[in-house]
Design an enzyme around this catalytic site. Structure first.
Site, short mmCIF file in Angstrom:
data_model
loop_
_atom_site.label_atom_id
_atom_site.label_comp_id
_atom_site.label_asym_id
_atom_site.label_seq_id
_atom_site.Cartn_x
_atom_site.Cartn_y
_atom_site.Cartn_z
N ASP A 102 5.02 -4.87 4.81
CA ASP A 102 3.45 -4.53 4.58
C ASP A 102 2.83 -5.17 5.79
O ASP A 102 1.33 -5.66 5.63
CB ASP A 102 3.07 -4.66 3.41
N LYS A 105 -0.64 -4.52 7.03
CA LYS A 105 -1.96 -4.42 6.26
C LYS A 105 -2.81 -5.47 6.52
O LYS A 105 -3.81 -5.35 6.00
CB LYS A 105 -1.59 -4.40 4.58
N HIS A 156 7.71 4.05 4.38
CA HIS A 156 7.08 4.95 3.31
C HIS A 156 7.36 6.39 3.65
O HIS A 156 6.79 7.45 3.24
CB HIS A 156 5.41 4.94 3.71
#
Length: 222
Positions: A102, A105, A156
């Site tokens: 991640d 992000k 994802h």
């Protein structure tokens, strides 16, 4: 190993937190430190089952980005070993990809990340960009494509093609990416968010098996 697990978890959290500071460029030195930390942790957890499961019990479940990254790495290692991965490079890449999955992000505003409710279409489009942002950040920092970078880009993707960014299906998604995807989803579901309570582990697995049916390979989600 309970106290050692808590201490190791705290140290890892402390190392990872600066890496996830919003709008902070990813530098090669910081990435090297993260690699060294997760490599040491991987070696320890691969050799000590009690330590591994004690660290699971020590997890913080409030879903700050860096704690979620660490939790995902620990779950990913546990699942990778469960499905038969044993080679050092395989486990190392799973752990590195998971801890950095991640990182993209950091480019997303807190107004979107911490929004107390569902994202609108524009916000969702921004959020869907974080896997490739993370991939590009890592490649830029290292000056090369590391062997785990695909995990960051693919975490994802879903077995039924419903994921992003490429809507890949089944075997088109690397097995290590699928492992991290399962760990990522499980920790997200079983962690508290601003708009929902944390699900229990049983509820989390039930959600992934039934409400999210088809998104994960059955042989991995068991």
């Amino acid at each position: 190993p309970g106290e050692r697990s808590k201490q190791a978890y705290h140290v890892a959290m402390t190392v990872m937190a600066p890496l996830f500071t919003p709008d902070t460029p990813l530098e090669a030195d910081a990435l090297d430190i993260a690699h060294e930390m997760i490599d040491v942790l991987t070696r320890v957890l691969d050799q000590d089952d009690d330590m591994l499961w004690s660290m699971v019990a020590a997890m913080q479940k409030h879903l700050a980005t860096h704690s979620h990254a660490l939790n995902t790495a620990i779950y990913s290692l546990a699942l990778a070993r469960q499905v038969g991965m044993s080679a050092w490079q395989e486990l190392r890449d799973v752990a590195r990809g998971a801890i950095l999955h991640d990182i993209g992000k950091v480019k997303i505003s807190s107004a979107i990340l911490d929004k107390p409710g569902p994202l609108d279409d524009r916000e969702w489009e921004v959020m869907r960009g974080h896997p490739m942002s993370g991939y590009e950040m890592i490649v830029r920092a290292m000056g090369d494509v590391p062997t785990y970078a695909h995990i960051v880009a693919e975490h994802h993707e879903r077995a039924d093609g419903s994921g992003y960014p490429y809507a890949r299906r089944g075997g088109q998604v690397a097995v290590d990416s699928q492992i991290v995807a399962i760990a990522d989803a499980f920790d997200a579901i079983t962690s508290e968010r601003s708009y929902k309570a944390a699900a229990t582990p049983f509820e989390g697995l039930r959600t992934m098996r039934f409400a999210m049916r088809g998104q994960f390979q059955d042989e991995l989600l068991r």
